[in-house]
Design an enzyme around this catalytic site. Structure first.
Site, mmCIF file in Angstrom:
data_model
loop_
_atom_site.group_PDB
_atom_site.id
_atom_site.type_symbol
_atom_site.label_atom_id
_atom_site.label_comp_id
_atom_site.label_asym_id
_atom_site.label_seq_id
_atom_site.Cartn_x
_atom_site.Cartn_y
_atom_site.Cartn_z
ATOM 1 N N THR A 1 0.905 -1.148 0.000
ATOM 2 C CA THR A 1 0.000 0.000 0.000
ATOM 3 C C THR A 1 0.936 1.187 0.000
ATOM 4 O OG1 THR A 1 -1.681 -1.190 1.215
ATOM 5 C CG2 THR A 1 -1.708 1.189 1.494
ATOM 6 N N THR B 1 -4.247 2.066 -2.203
ATOM 7 C CA THR B 1 -3.752 0.692 -2.298
ATOM 8 C C THR B 1 -4.421 -0.094 -3.402
ATOM 9 O OG1 THR B 1 -3.348 -1.308 -0.975
ATOM 10 C CG2 THR B 1 -5.486 -0.284 -0.699
ATOM 11 N N ASN C 1 -4.316 -3.367 -2.492
ATOM 12 C CA ASN C 1 -4.280 -4.449 -1.498
ATOM 13 C C ASN C 1 -2.946 -5.179 -1.595
ATOM 14 O OD1 ASN C 1 -5.138 -5.886 0.723
ATOM 15 N ND2 ASN C 1 -6.000 -7.521 -0.509
ATOM 16 N N SER D 1 -11.119 -1.447 5.991
ATOM 17 C CA SER D 1 -9.702 -1.176 5.735
ATOM 18 C C SER D 1 -8.961 -0.883 7.040
ATOM 19 C CB SER D 1 -9.612 0.047 4.814
ATOM 20 O OG SER D 1 -8.282 0.469 4.659
ATOM 21 N N SER D 2 -7.633 -0.921 6.982
ATOM 22 C CA SER D 2 -6.819 -0.463 8.110
ATOM 23 C C SER D 2 -6.077 0.821 7.768
ATOM 24 C CB SER D 2 -5.782 -1.531 8.483
ATOM 25 O OG SER D 2 -6.435 -2.704 8.873
ATOM 26 N N GLY E 1 1.026 -1.488 5.211
ATOM 27 C CA GLY E 1 1.317 -2.552 6.172
ATOM 28 C C GLY E 1 0.097 -3.351 6.597
ATOM 29 N N GLY E 2 -1.021 -3.235 5.857
ATOM 30 C CA GLY E 2 -2.208 -4.023 6.219
ATOM 31 C C GLY E 2 -2.586 -3.760 7.660
#
Ligand code: DON
Length: 554
Positions: free
Chosen positions: A368, A386, A388, A439-440, A460-461
């Protein structure tokens, strides 16, 4: 012999640090920080031409779609926080959404098991892209320079080609299996049956044509007409779900960002459908009960508290959060000071609380991308977007150069089953037609008394939120400068899997041993995050910026 070894180490390390000096970058009037220096320079040129932070952000974003196709995109989505000169902060949600014919069990086989890779690779993995609608809407509302000027640098880069650097070469090699499955991607990213290598030239002439259409027609140049037709035809032929109706109805949505007070500062971050703001708010409201400064940066005592807080807040994330247009969430209660206090009170200072179960998954960390911008007029943009995974679903729609996301994997495909980030979820984040996946991403702006203090974000998810939180705390609590705050070693816990990720070489064996004694199960990882941050330096009365040395921005 010793002498020769010494010289070679010296040479190696001087090459490694060439791209950045050891002091932050300082500037009086404005700044752009992204993970690629060529994209930052494009944003900077827009500022110098009289553009504002939104103009510079859009130009940087389009440039990243060309020079950083791992994550920069027009076939994905994201969140943009915009701070206006008079202090108001707006949030633009241009997250992808599930196609209108999507259904909750679409990635399950007849036995109810998740079909491996079905939400990660290929046409069925793609959500309806939001980036072009988002950038167009941000420009409509706040842009100053003509739209077409903001796309020209990206058109030129795509048309003339870029030299592949070590970082892109390594990611292309890693994703070769995925990319070579799809003719549109094979044509661009491979040559003679191999991934493009370092120093090869990456030409994206179809992408240049698509960007030219968008340059002339605006967002309709993506969501209707020739570009849309190519997307729809490829989808129909290859088992994807995106139709003309999906593209036509897509809208970027203005939302109220999450904001909380933390020790006299105001922290703004992304509201649902990102979990970033809520989880950050819970972390800081709990942390406020601790004398963070006195506990000592990255001491075992302080890390223990952080981790126990993270355990709880990621449980809340999995249980409650999703798309606000589809579900009701107790957001006000989650981000309240009393919830923070309850979380703090539930912590045993001596022992780690065990998670109910563990799900061993790898923490991924580089797909991302975030950029931060500030201009001379006091406008700031914090943007994370992103595809993903790196290179998303691997699908380039033939004839368009558009690399499409695999964002559908961010839904809870099946209650309790983890996604590529190891995150679990349930009904709140189940798939539904037109719904946005949780999402984060946590584009964040911190202010104090109406002045900007910090603009930051990271990939970094699942680890995005804790990465951003630690950099904020490093600045606000530990009073580090921006370089120290970004460089400091990081750790991460997300409830499940029940392991405490720590960056390699970042923590003394003494600290790790104490954490193990408290019951934490330590997992050493290479890096967490790639922060792009701008901070107001009150000593120098200038902006100071730092691009994470974990990657190679400027
Ligand atoms: O929206 C999200 O939270 C994820 N799709 C972000 C993925 C990500 O950051 C991948 N790794 N760096």
């Amino acid at each position: 012999m010793k002498f020769i070894i010494y010289i070679s180490i010296l040479l190696l390390s001087s090459t490694e640090i060439q791209s950045q000096s050891l002091v932050p970058l300082y500037a009086k009037s404005g700044m752009v920080m992204s993970t690629r220096s060529s994209a930052s320079e494009i944003g900077d040129a827009i500022l110098k031409k009289g553009g504002n932070a939104v103009d510079a952000a859009i130009a940087t974003g389009f440039a990243l779609a060309v020079v950083y196709p791992q994550a920069g995109n027009i076939g994905g989505g994201g969140f943009m926080l915009i701070r206006l000169p008079h202090g108001e902060v707006s949030m633009l949600d241009y997250r992808e959404q599930a196609p209108l014919t999507a259904s909750p069990a679409m990635y399950l086989d007849s036995l109810g098991q998740v079909i491996p890779n079905s939400s990660l690779i290929g046409y069925l993995a793609c959500g309806v892209p939001g980036t072009v609608a988002g950038f167009y809407e941000a420009h409509r509302r706040f842009g100053r320079l003509p739209w077409s000027d903001l796309l020209q640098p990206a058109v030129d880069l795509a048309q003339n080609g870029i030299i592949i650097d070590r970082r892109m070469a390594s990611s292309l090699a890693r994703k070769f299996d995925r990319l070579q499955q799809f003719p549109g991607s094979r044509e661009i990213f491979t040559r003679a049956g191999k991934p493009l290598a370092e120093n090869d030239t990456l030409f994206q002439k179809d992408l240049a044509s698509t960007l030219r259409i968008i340059q002339t027609a605006g967002a309709p140049g993506f969501y209707s007409g020739l570009t849309a037709e190519k997307i729809i035809t490829a989808m129909a032929k290859n088992g994807g779900l995106i139709t003309a109706r999906d593209l036509k109805q897509y809208k970027a949505i203005w939302r109220k960002p999450i904001s909380i007070d933390y020790r006299g500062y105001t922290i703004y971050s992304a509201a649902p459908p990102s979990s970033g703001g809520v989880v950050l708010a819970e972390i800081f409201n709990a942390l406020e009960n601790i004398n963070v400064r006195q506990s000592g940066h990255n001491s075992s005592e302080l890390i223990h508290f952080w981790v126990e807080i993270e355990r709880q807040v990621y449980t809340d994330r999995a249980r409650f959060l999703g798309d606000p247009d589809f579900i009701n969430m107790p957001v006000d209660s989650l981000i309240s000071k009393s919830t923070g206090k309850k979380i703090f009170n539930s912590i045993n200072p001596d022992y780690a609380r065990p998670a109910a179960a563990t799900i061993p998954r790898i923490i991924e960390s580089d797909q991302t991308t975030h950029f931060s911008v500030v201009d001379a007029g006091g406008m700031a943009v914090s943007n994370t977007f992103t595809l993903n995974d790196s290179y998303g679903s691997g699908v380039v729609i033939a004839g368009t150069g558009i690399l499409l996301n695999d964002e559908m994997d961010d839904f809870a495909l099946k209650s309790g089953v983890s996604d590529a980030s190891g995150l679990t979820g349930g009904a709140a984040n189940a798939i539904a037609p037109g719904k946005r996946m949780l999402s984060s991403m946590s584009p964040t702006i911190v202010t104090r008394s109406d002045s900007i203090i910090l603009i930051l974000g990271s990939p970094g998810g699942a680890t995005i939120i804790t990465t951003v939180a630690q950099v904020i705390s490093n600045v606000l609590d530990h009073q580090m400068n921006i370089r120290q705050a970004v460089c400091a070693p990081r750790f991460h816990h997300q409830w499940l899997p029940d392991s405490l990720a720590v960056e390699v070489n970042g923590f003394s064996s003494d600290v790790l041993q104490k954490l193990t004694q408290k019951g934490h199960s330590i997992k050493v990882v290479s890096v967490l995050g790639d922060v792009q941050a701008i901070m107001w330096d009150r000593h120098y009365q200038e902006w100071s910026g730092w691009s994470d040395p974990r990657k190679d921005g400027l």
